[in-house]
Write an enzyme that holds these catalytic residues in place. Structure first.
Site, PDB file in Angstrom:
ATOM      1  N   GLU A 181       0.821  -1.222   0.000  1.00 10.54           N
ATOM      2  CA  GLU A 181       0.000   0.000   0.000  1.00 10.54           C
ATOM      3  C   GLU A 181       0.851   1.267   0.000  1.00 10.54           C
ATOM      4  OE1 GLU A 181      -2.669  -1.217  -0.577  1.00 10.54           O
ATOM      5  OE2 GLU A 181      -2.954  -3.013   0.610  1.00 10.54           O
ATOM      6  N   ASP A 320      -0.720  -0.834 -10.723  1.00 10.35           N
ATOM      7  CA  ASP A 320      -0.895  -2.262 -10.488  1.00 10.35           C
ATOM      8  C   ASP A 320      -0.735  -2.989 -11.821  1.00 10.35           C
ATOM      9  OD1 ASP A 320      -1.404  -2.030  -7.785  1.00 10.35           O
ATOM     10  OD2 ASP A 320      -3.581  -1.947  -8.036  1.00 10.35           O
TER      11      ASP A 320
END
Length: 498
Positions: A181, A320
């Protein structure tokens, strides 16, 4: 200079398959993203192109890509995809027939790639790309925890063992990490330095938006690279970006008879049953326009930032990996064309490692607690909507450290202790509170977190009552259900006792 960074991560999903979550996530991403992205990078490697991008692969995803159960199930999934394509090709609807024909070719190619390159696991594929110098691989801590909220002993253990785990799989120890994260709190840079980490990723606002150079954090010498949001958001942002273009294949519009995707985006406010059929030629033209737009955006950003700081500037575009192919069907094609077009336009392409080697580094600075979640703080992982996970974290941490500290670490390998630690790490994955905060398969996330918590508690209860036989029996049963890190040795945590 532009550095592309892709981060590949899925939580531990093996042996927990159920649509629309669980293993289906893994196999969709494997087929739609990992296979074509690796194939594309292989073509660049064959062309002798070095330092094309930085690729983060979390230990928990690497474990799944090498897991025998997952490999067998993935092969089955690909075969099922081809059967669904055959079914669509027999439809009386010409649009569905067309979809079936395209999907047959795609599934056949995916099966060929998988059987040729992936049947023995993902590690050989990724290691080959790293050995060719085409990519820099980033590591990370075991099981993807939200590090700032993890007990220091568990945090240091997860980081150290995660890096070791990666080096064993890929044959080289990564100097960089993509922290789960992008979560950070002051002082973690010292943990990184102690573990041999030389650089890590943060989100752009963590550096006040000044991402033109990497920054040594305090006096540690460890570099923080910030994601350039103006450039990254050109591709994908909370509200816009290329994948939402009308010509691209719609992720959500599914032909429920076959499970295949037959429509293009058409329009953001167009109902799914009114979407236009997907047109590959229309999409291909859109890809070329977006390649040109991105190259132009990067050139202008580098020029403007270089003028601002008075020296050559760095742009870090980070995403991502699953965006490329899974969420955005055309993404791998766009990425390859961009990586080929940038040098032709005079833009140097590199990795985070090569950026550091070429001295795209500024003055040291202190950075605040942060993440790349909502608000760029920790609210997603410790806000009121996930207070249950904060309490769970505290309870499980207290339990596992108490029990492990009572075990005799000098007596040899302790499978009870090993499984206790595995269950703690899996229960404390950052994905579970994230999914609850974002209301994305929240029930599944709670079920997984509490299942691992239950496993830990019942093994710990037997161990603390002195019932070693039951503790060992339970540990064995849970290990058969979940064993992502068979080499994990809880005795290595004992040395961290405070």
């Amino acid at each position: 200079m532009l550095a592309f960074v892709l981060h590949s991560h899925l939580p531990w999903l093996a042996h927990h398959g159920a649509w629309p979550v669980g293993e289906e996530w893994l196999y969709q991403s494997w087929a739609a993203s990992y296979l074509p992205v690796a194939e594309m990078l292989g073509r660049l490697a064959d062309d002798g192109r070095a330092d094309q991008l930085t690729l983060g692969v979390t230990p928990v995803l690497a474990a799944q890509l090498d897991d025998p159960y997952c490999l067998r199930a993935m092969h089955h999934w690909l075969g099922n995809w081809q059967l669904r394509a055959h079914e669509a090709a027999l439809s009386p609807d010409p649009v569905v027939q067309d979809v079936g024909t395209r999907e047959h070719r795609a599934s056949a190619h995916a099966l060929e790639l998988f059987e040729r390159d992936w049947r023995h696991g993902g590690s050989p594929v990724l290691r080959g790309l790293a050995d060719a110098g085409t990519v820099e691989l980033l590591g990370g801590p075991l099981a993807h925890p939200f590090q700032p909220l993890l007990h220091p002993r568990l945090r240091e253990f997860a980081l150290r063992e995660g890096l070791r785990y990666g080096s064993e799989r890929f044959g080289t120890r990564s100097g960089g990490i993509w922290a789960p994260e992008c979560a950070y709190k002051p002082g973690m840079e010292d943990d990184y330095r102690a573990a041999g980490v030389t650089h890590f990723m943060v989100d752009g606002p963590t550096l006040g938006g000044d991402t033109a150079l990497a920054r040594p954090v305090g006096g540690s010498g460890v570099l923080a690279f910030g994601r350039d949001l103006p450039v990254s958001y050109r591709v994908w942002s909370p509200r816009s970006g290329y994948p939402g273009h009308s010509a691209y294949r719609d992720f959500y519009a599914i032909d429920h008879a076959t499970g295949l995707k037959r429509s293009r985006v058409t329009g953001k406010k167009v109902a799914q049953d009114r979407k236009a059929p997907y047109d590959p030629e229309r999409a291909d033209r859109a890809i070329d326009r977006h390649v040109a737009d991105f190259v132009d955006t990067v050139r202008r950003r580098i020029r403007d930032e270089s003028a601002r700081i008075g020296r050559d500037a760095l742009v870090v575009a980070a995403f991502d990996t699953e965006l490329y192919g899974h969420w955005w069907y055309e993404g791998p094609i766009w990425l390859e064309r961009v990586l080929r077009a940038l040098p032709e336009a005079g833009v140097e392409v590199g990795t985070l490692r090569s950026a550091a080697e070429r001295d795209y580094v500024g003055a040291p600075r202190e950075i605040p607690s942060s993440s790349w979640g909502s608000g760029k703080d920790w609210r997603v992982w410790e806000g009121p909507q996930v207070r249950e996970f904060t309490s769970l974290n505290e309870d499980l941490t207290t339990t596992v450290l108490r029990v492990l500290d009572k075990r005799d670490s000098a007596a040899g390998r302790d499978r009870v202790a090993d499984q206790l630690l595995v269950e703690a790490l899996l229960a404390l994955q950052s994905d579970w509170p994230f999914m609850v905060s974002k209301d994305t398969a929240a029930g599944y996330a709670r079920d997984r977190a509490y299942k691992h918590a239950h496993a830990l508690r019942e093994i710990a209860d037997a161990a603390e009552r002195g019932d070693e036989h039951r503790a060992a029996t339970l540990a064995t049963a849970w290990r058969h259900a979940d064993n992502p890190f068979p080499g994990l040795d809880a005795r290595l945590l004992a040395g961290d006792r405070a």
